[in-house]
Design an enzyme around this catalytic site. Sequence first.
Site, mmCIF file in Angstrom:
data_model
loop_
_atom_site.group_PDB
_atom_site.id
_atom_site.type_symbol
_atom_site.label_atom_id
_atom_site.label_comp_id
_atom_site.label_asym_id
_atom_site.label_seq_id
_atom_site.Cartn_x
_atom_site.Cartn_y
_atom_site.Cartn_z
ATOM 1 N N HIS A 122 43.433 33.148 34.021
ATOM 2 C CA HIS A 122 42.083 33.464 34.479
ATOM 3 C C HIS A 122 41.422 34.363 33.441
ATOM 4 O O HIS A 122 42.089 35.194 32.827
ATOM 5 C CB HIS A 122 42.108 34.251 35.798
ATOM 6 N N ARG A 146 45.686 46.485 46.536
ATOM 7 C CA ARG A 146 44.616 46.902 45.630
ATOM 8 C C ARG A 146 44.432 48.406 45.823
ATOM 9 O O ARG A 146 44.010 48.838 46.890
ATOM 10 C CB ARG A 146 43.339 46.138 45.950
ATOM 11 N N HIS A 164 40.632 36.926 41.886
ATOM 12 C CA HIS A 164 40.491 37.084 40.434
ATOM 13 C C HIS A 164 39.285 36.292 39.954
ATOM 14 O O HIS A 164 39.015 35.195 40.430
ATOM 15 C CB HIS A 164 41.716 36.540 39.705
ATOM 16 N N HIS A 196 42.989 43.722 36.867
ATOM 17 C CA HIS A 196 42.294 42.435 36.771
ATOM 18 C C HIS A 196 40.792 42.618 36.936
ATOM 19 O O HIS A 196 40.345 43.595 37.533
ATOM 20 C CB HIS A 196 42.738 41.477 37.884
ATOM 21 N N HIS A 236 37.896 41.043 39.094
ATOM 22 C CA HIS A 236 37.735 40.238 40.307
ATOM 23 C C HIS A 236 36.302 39.720 40.396
ATOM 24 O O HIS A 236 35.391 40.251 39.765
ATOM 25 C CB HIS A 236 38.127 41.064 41.537
ATOM 26 N N ASP A 249 42.426 37.831 34.142
ATOM 27 C CA ASP A 249 43.843 38.211 34.030
ATOM 28 C C ASP A 249 44.053 39.176 32.863
ATOM 29 O O ASP A 249 44.525 38.788 31.794
ATOM 30 C CB ASP A 249 44.727 36.977 33.816
ATOM 31 N N HIS A 265 46.111 47.287 40.839
ATOM 32 C CA HIS A 265 47.056 46.946 41.914
ATOM 33 C C HIS A 265 48.244 47.901 41.939
ATOM 34 O O HIS A 265 48.572 48.534 40.931
ATOM 35 C CB HIS A 265 47.555 45.510 41.734
ATOM 36 N N HIS A 315 46.671 31.118 37.302
ATOM 37 C CA HIS A 315 46.933 32.502 36.919
ATOM 38 C C HIS A 315 48.016 32.521 35.846
ATOM 39 O O HIS A 315 48.931 31.707 35.856
ATOM 40 C CB HIS A 315 47.392 33.305 38.142
#
Length: 189
Positions: free
Chosen positions: A118, A178, A101, A83, A85, A121, A161, A109
């Site tokens: 997002h 993460r 995010h 993602h 962030h 995403d 992740h 999401h």
Amino acid sequence: MKKIFIIATLCVVLVGCKETVKQTDTNNETEVVPAEKSITATALISAKSNSAVSGTVTFTENNGIVIMNANLSGLTPGPHAIHIHENGDCSADDASSAGGHWNPTKEDHGAWEHKAFHKGDIGNLVADENGIATITKETDLWCISCEDETKNIVGKSIVVHKDIDDMKSQPSGNAGDRIGCGEIALENK
């Protein structure tokens, strides 16, 4: 005038000059116009949460389209969420400093370009048996160092992740720890 046009055209075709040639019909004049330049930003991914993840995510914008290429290693085999962030800060050991995010349009999401999602995403990538994964994304929903804060990715971060993004759990797809993080920074040319 024809000589200038021919020389300028040869310059563009043969040596890749940074300009394009435009000939106007009204006065048969030739005008040299700057070509569209590509711009690049990169995120160097560092290991977080005691992982071995490393790699590079490169973003290149040309003519309003951004192409993202991620090349990662040190992953456990299988799928992992990736993602954008909201903060370009990867200083925390668990990458919590990267924030949530990136979601400038305040959507739920979800899966990329399906109903609500997002702008951060990206989705999932799959690591092979050697822990290597790649993913490419192309979009006009991002820009590099533009003035539109709902599109500008510079100063944000890429987070990898531990688990798969289920594309539905709010607010982040239940993607787990993460394990990799890198700030998206404009490359100096």
